[in-house]
Design a protein around this motif. Structure first.
Motif, PDB file in Angstrom:
ATOM      1  N   MET A  15       2.395  10.726  -5.401  1.00 15.21           N
ATOM      2  CA  MET A  15       2.457   9.284  -5.159  1.00 15.21           C
ATOM      3  C   MET A  15       1.729   8.520  -6.242  1.00 15.21           C
ATOM      4  N   TYR A  16       2.274   7.367  -6.576  1.00 14.02           N
ATOM      5  CA  TYR A  16       1.573   6.461  -7.492  1.00 14.02           C
ATOM      6  C   TYR A  16       1.740   5.038  -6.990  1.00 14.02           C
ATOM      7  N   ALA A  17       0.635   4.352  -6.805  1.00 12.10           N
ATOM      8  CA  ALA A  17       0.638   2.947  -6.379  1.00 12.10           C
ATOM      9  C   ALA A  17       1.596   2.686  -5.217  1.00 12.10           C
ATOM     10  N   GLY A  18       1.505   3.520  -4.191  1.00 19.04           N
ATOM     11  CA  GLY A  18       2.293   3.285  -2.989  1.00 19.04           C
ATOM     12  C   GLY A  18       3.681   3.882  -3.005  1.00 19.04           C
ATOM     13  N   ASN A  19       4.126   4.334  -4.163  1.00 17.96           N
ATOM     14  CA  ASN A  19       5.469   4.892  -4.280  1.00 17.96           C
ATOM     15  C   ASN A  19       5.440   6.406  -4.414  1.00 17.96           C
ATOM     16  N   ALA A  28       0.853  -1.196   0.000  1.00 19.48           N
ATOM     17  CA  ALA A  28       0.000   0.000   0.000  1.00 19.48           C
ATOM     18  C   ALA A  28       0.887   1.243   0.000  1.00 19.48           C
ATOM     19  N   VAL A  29       2.005   1.128   0.697  1.00 19.43           N
ATOM     20  CA  VAL A  29       3.004   2.193   0.731  1.00 19.43           C
ATOM     21  C   VAL A  29       4.349   1.506   0.650  1.00 19.43           C
ATOM     22  N   GLY A  63      -2.081  12.364  -5.378  1.00 19.34           N
ATOM     23  CA  GLY A  63      -2.114  11.076  -6.053  1.00 19.34           C
ATOM     24  C   GLY A  63      -3.553  10.625  -6.110  1.00 19.34           C
ATOM     25  N   GLU A  64      -3.809   9.574  -6.867  1.00 12.89           N
ATOM     26  CA  GLU A  64      -5.185   9.148  -7.064  1.00 12.89           C
ATOM     27  C   GLU A  64      -5.614   8.137  -6.010  1.00 12.89           C
ATOM     28  N   SER A  65      -6.882   7.791  -5.997  1.00 14.21           N
ATOM     29  CA  SER A  65      -7.362   6.907  -4.943  1.00 14.21           C
ATOM     30  C   SER A  65      -6.581   5.597  -4.954  1.00 14.21           C
ATOM     31  N   GLY A  66      -6.264   5.154  -3.770  1.00 10.82           N
ATOM     32  CA  GLY A  66      -5.532   3.908  -3.660  1.00 10.82           C
ATOM     33  C   GLY A  66      -4.032   4.048  -3.799  1.00 10.82           C
ATOM     34  N   CYS A  67      -3.526   5.284  -3.900  1.00 13.79           N
ATOM     35  CA  CYS A  67      -2.078   5.433  -4.108  1.00 13.79           C
ATOM     36  C   CYS A  67      -1.314   5.363  -2.796  1.00 13.79           C
ATOM     37  N   GLY A  68      -2.014   5.357  -1.670  1.00 10.97           N
ATOM     38  CA  GLY A  68      -1.329   5.193  -0.392  1.00 10.97           C
ATOM     39  C   GLY A  68      -1.220   6.453   0.438  1.00 10.97           C
TER      40      GLY A  68
END
Lengths: 320, 267
Positions: A225-229, A26-27, A44-49
């Motif tokens: 942030m993107y996909a936890g990063n 998640a992160v 960042g978008e939803s779910g990006c952490g």
């Protein structure tokens, strides 16, 4: 603004084990710091952490790697009985939906007193005088003290929530989509209030949002942030001119502005969520127009471009 | 050809206040209009009216004509047929209107079965065709999924695909992109524009996002407390708004590179 930052996050990671033994991040390996009196915007978008980071700082969820320091105090793994003293009295949070924060049958005045009494800042009696002052601080009339939360407008509710959050003089205020649910004209007022309070009280903000323009309007620095990063971090004034990460650029392209009619071209994206199931390689590779062979094999590391500009991408600076 | 005409339309929910107050406008075939306004301004009330949703008695004045036919004069059966075939609606969060314990394909089936007289295979062909049109990857998997297995953006695209599948002449959107991430929002806006380009669909979109409205529409309407306080060509409304309220709304929009918030602290 020198010295120990109010918030420092080092290689913070939150992984969940998935069926099949694979880990879902998640992160992943996120590091940043926020000095006293500054504000960092996390976009960042939803779910990006971004909210998971907020939840880890506020001890709502436990980190699985890395560390979180508040004024230099490592709070990553501390016993629960120390949460109140070492975390809750220092960090306050404002959420997207103000009404969800209220107890529906508790008058505004009592709501404002609660925090002060809970943290032992003052007695109930002193707190009730303080509640009036707090309302004035957020530009609301003291006549609202006896009102019930549902009698307030959304903007007024959010102002009260902000007043309660700052009442105990927190070191760090986390604003998680704090203005996203408000009408545009109300949003502007609340943003101005936050800016004024920060200046007057030397508050430190972690401002989380999905609206690039809004986050940029208030933050000194922006972390994308993107996909936890965390893929790019820079001074917020440099955002439109010097952003280089392909995902940041995609975000910027997606922002509509009033004068756009007929000028902007939106490209259709074709990608499948199932394309991205392993943890190797750059998280954005399957959506990236620049992606080459190395991108899906290796994780790009952070590299420092100019002053204060950090990016994680193989394609920046001609490398690879 | 005039697709939609709203005339002096007034609705009340409590008998005292007008949720819609003498609203009038019309749309020609292939036009795109956006109605903007803040929460509670009556935007959705107007859309619901076009679908014939208000309970009898709530409409106190005026009428809505669809292809010249008064919606109030339609029977229940006519209304049910009209919804979906002539007018379709995309909601803010399609996921919420889906049955959580029924697969997407099953729900799509029942929608088509109600309106079309065709076999299973034909239905599946239509479903896959329209899911592909909204650029959903792996359409078979999408149809086989439960709503919670799809992301919000994907569910929204399913909603758009369903709304499009009967080729309605008029597509209504109630904040169709507001719950979406910015990159997905841009994609959905593009898809709605493509609909007009390819099929000449007329679009009436309600949104609080002035920038999206400015980008996609030919006409913009501004609602405030139930009244349509402004209606005009997009360039005119944006460039030279007539009412103070429109000016205020436009002024409140924070654009990229806006420094006024930071300036407040500098004073």
């Amino acid at each position: 603004m020198s010295g120990t930052p109010v918030l420092e996050i080092r290689n913070l990671t939150k992984a969940f084990s998935m069926p099949g033994g694979r880990d879902f991040y998640a992160v992943r390996d996120v590091s940043f710091s926020v000095p006293q009196g500054a504000s960092l915007g996390l976009v960042g978008e939803s779910g990006c952490g971004k909210s998971t980071i907020a939840r880890m700082i506020t001890k709502l969820t436990e980190a699985t790697g890395g560390s979180i320091l508040l004024d230099g105090d490592d709070i990553t793994h501390i016993p629960e009985k120390e949460h109140k003293k070492r975390v809750f009295s220092k960090v306050q949070m404002v959420f997207q939906d103000p009404y969800g924060v209220f107890s529906p049958r508790m008058p505004v005045g009592t709501f404002l007193e609660e925090g002060l009494v809970f943290h032992g800042v003052m007695s109930r009696k002193e707190a009730s005088a303080e509640a009036k002052r707090l309302l004035e601080l957020v530009e609301l009339p003291s006549s609202l003290l006896d009102r019930m939360p549902h009698q307030l407008s959304g903007g007024q509710q959010q102002r009260v929530v902000i007043a309660r959050a700052i009442s105990i003089k927190p070191r760090l205020l986390i604003l998680d989509e704090a203005t996203s649910a408000l009408d545009v004209s109300v949003q502007e007022g609340v943003l101005k209030l936050l800016m004024r309070l920060q200046k007057e009280l030397q508050l430190t903000y972690l401002f989380i949002g999905h609206d690039l323009a809004v986050v940029r309007s208030i933050a000194d620095r922006i972390a994308v942030m993107y996909a936890g990063n965390l893929v790019e971090e820079m001074d917020s004034e440099d955002l439109t001119d010097t952003a280089v990460h392909p995902y940041t650029l995609r975000l910027l392209e997606s922002v509509f502005s009033i004068g756009d009619k007929g000028k902007k071209h939106i490209e259709l994206e074709n990608f499948s969520l199932s394309d991205k199931e392993d943890n190797t390689g750059c998280p954005f590779a399957h959506r990236c127009r620049e992606a080459g062979a190395s991108c899906s094999k290796e994780q790009p590391g952070s590299r420092l471009l100019e002053k204060n500009h950090v990016v994680k991408c193989f394609h920046v600076h001609g490398a690879m | 050809m005039e697709i939609l005409k709203v005339e002096n339309y007034s609705v009340t929910y409590d008998g005292e206040h007008n949720a819609a107050d003498h609203v009038s406008f019309s749309l020609q075939e292939g036009e795109i209009a956006c109605i903007v306004g803040e929460s509670g301004s009556g935007k959705s009330t107007v859309l619901h009216g076009i679908l014939g949703l208000p309970s009898p008695g709530a409409v106190t004045k005026g009428r809505i004509l669809l292809y010249g036919k008064d919606i109030a004069s339609m029977s229940r059966t006519e209304l049910l047929k009209m919804r979906g075939e002539q007018v379709a609606m995309i909601f803010q969060d399609t996921g919420r209107y889906m049955n959580p314990i029924s697969r997407v394909g099953h729900q799509f089936d029942s929608f088509l079965r109600y309106h079309l007289d065709c076999g299973k295979e034909e239905m599946h062909r239509i479903e896959e065709d329209y899911l592909q049109r909204v650029h959903l990857p792996d359409t078979r998997r999408v149809l086989h999924s439960y709503p919670f297995e799809l992301s919000g953006g994907m569910r929204q695209r399913v909603g758009i695909a369903m709304a499009m599948s009967l080729k309605p002449k008029l597509l209504l959107g109630d904040e169709p992109t507001s719950a979406l991430d910015v990159t997905v929002q841009a994609q959905v806006v593009r898809q709605m524009l493509d609909l007009r380009k390819k099929y000449g669909t007329t679009l009436l979109i309600v949104t609080h996002n002035m920038s999206v409205a400015a980008y996609m529409s030919d006409y913009i309407g501004v609602m405030q407390q139930g009244k349509l306080v402004e209606w005009g060509r997009t360039e005119e409304v944006i460039g030279s708004p007539r009412t103070d309220y429109t000016k205020k709304l436009l002024h409140s929009v924070i654009g990229l590179g806006d420094i006024r918030i930071k300036e407040t602290a500098a004073i």
